[in-house]
Design an enzyme around this catalytic site. Structure first.
Site, PDB file in Angstrom:
ATOM      1  N   CYS A  46       0.835  -1.213   0.000  1.00 24.03           N
ATOM      2  CA  CYS A  46       0.000   0.000   0.000  1.00 24.03           C
ATOM      3  C   CYS A  46       0.866   1.259   0.000  1.00 24.03           C
ATOM      4  O   CYS A  46       0.535   2.257  -0.647  1.00 24.03           O
ATOM      5  CB  CYS A  46      -0.922   0.020   1.215  1.00 24.03           C
TER       6      CYS A  46
HETATM    7  C1  BEZ Z   1       0.560  -4.743   1.834  1.00 23.46           C
HETATM    8  O1  BEZ Z   1       0.125  -3.628   1.568  1.00 23.46           O
HETATM    9  O2  BEZ Z   1       1.714  -5.037   1.630  1.00 23.46           O
HETATM   10  C2  BEZ Z   1      -0.365  -5.813   2.360  1.00 23.46           C
HETATM   11  C3  BEZ Z   1      -1.490  -5.472   3.082  1.00 23.46           C
HETATM   12  C4  BEZ Z   1      -2.298  -6.495   3.575  1.00 23.46           C
HETATM   13  C5  BEZ Z   1      -1.980  -7.814   3.346  1.00 23.46           C
HETATM   14  C6  BEZ Z   1      -0.848  -8.138   2.599  1.00 23.46           C
HETATM   15  C7  BEZ Z   1      -0.030  -7.127   2.112  1.00 23.46           C
END
Ligand code: BEZ
Length: 219
Positions: A46
């Site tokens: 994110c």
């Molecule tokens: C991420 O943004 O890396 C992420 C968020 C939730 C679950 C897996 C990855």
């Protein structure tokens, strides 16, 4: 999963964002608007996605398109997280608002729930969903990615360019199309109408069926 999809109206929700309270229909106004969700603040993928959206903000602004991010944490958390996003992305400012959804009500209404991802308390997290909403407040395009797969912002721009062009002309864009390349004339347009609508002319593909449905033009 039930919920809004292309052709549906965007629910006119009041949302809390890093830029204050926003009414979704007022925010969209007369513009195409991209609403994109993320599983959570302070997560790795994110952080790269929101930073990449910040880096592409000028491309969207040039096209008259607004952005609205969404992650289910609260606004105070988003404001802290933005410092990381900007630092990681070489100071590129996050100029678009990020909506909060601690009660998960917005992600349910916008069909952005990932049924496979839950927080420590067992609450559903958002998927990597993205809706492009038209000035008529209807969903024109949706992407739905799992948390494991970060999105390609070049593809968002490419799809947006297709939508913008198809909103002005009776055309569609073929596989792997990019801005500047030939487009196809919509099947609903007769050859006689096409001669009037496309003064640059058009080329019809010679196919074994001899049906003249694959017609290329430039607009
Ligand atoms: C991420 O943004 O890396 C992420 C968020 C939730 C679950 C897996 C990855």
């Amino acid at each position: 999963m039930p919920g809004i999809t292309i052709g549906d109206s965007l629910p006119n929700l009041q949302v809390d964002t890093t830029h204050g309270k926003i009414n979704l229909h007022d925010y969209v106004g007369d513009s195409f608007t991209i609403i994109f969700s993320h599983p959570g603040d302070f997560t790795p993928v994110c952080t790269t996605e929101l930073g990449m959206m910040a880096a592409y903000a000028d491309k969207f602004a040039e096209r008259g398109v607004k952005l609205l991010g969404l992650s289910c944490d609260d606004v105070a958390s988003h404001k802290e997280w933005i410092k990381d996003i900007e630092a990681y992305n070489k100071g590129k400012k996050v100029t678009y608002p990020i909506a909060a959804d601690p009660t998960r009500d917005i992600i349910k209404q916008l069909n952005m729930v990932d049924p496979d991802e839950k927080d420590d308390a067992g609450h559903n997290l958002p998927s990597r969903a993205l809706h492009i909403v038209g000035p008529d407040k209807k969903i024109k395009l949706s992407f739905l990615y799992p948390s494991s797969t970060g999105r390609n912002m070049d593809e968002v721009v490419r799809a947006l360019d297709s939508l913008l062009k198809a909103s002005k002309h009776k055309i569609a864009t073929p596989a792997n199309w990019k801005e500047g390349e030939a487009v196809v004339i919509a099947p609903s347009v007769s050859n006689d109408e096409a001669k009037k609508l496309f003064p640059n002319g058009f080329k019809t593909a010679d196919l074994p069926s001899k049906k003249e449905y694959l017609r290329f033009t430039n607009v």
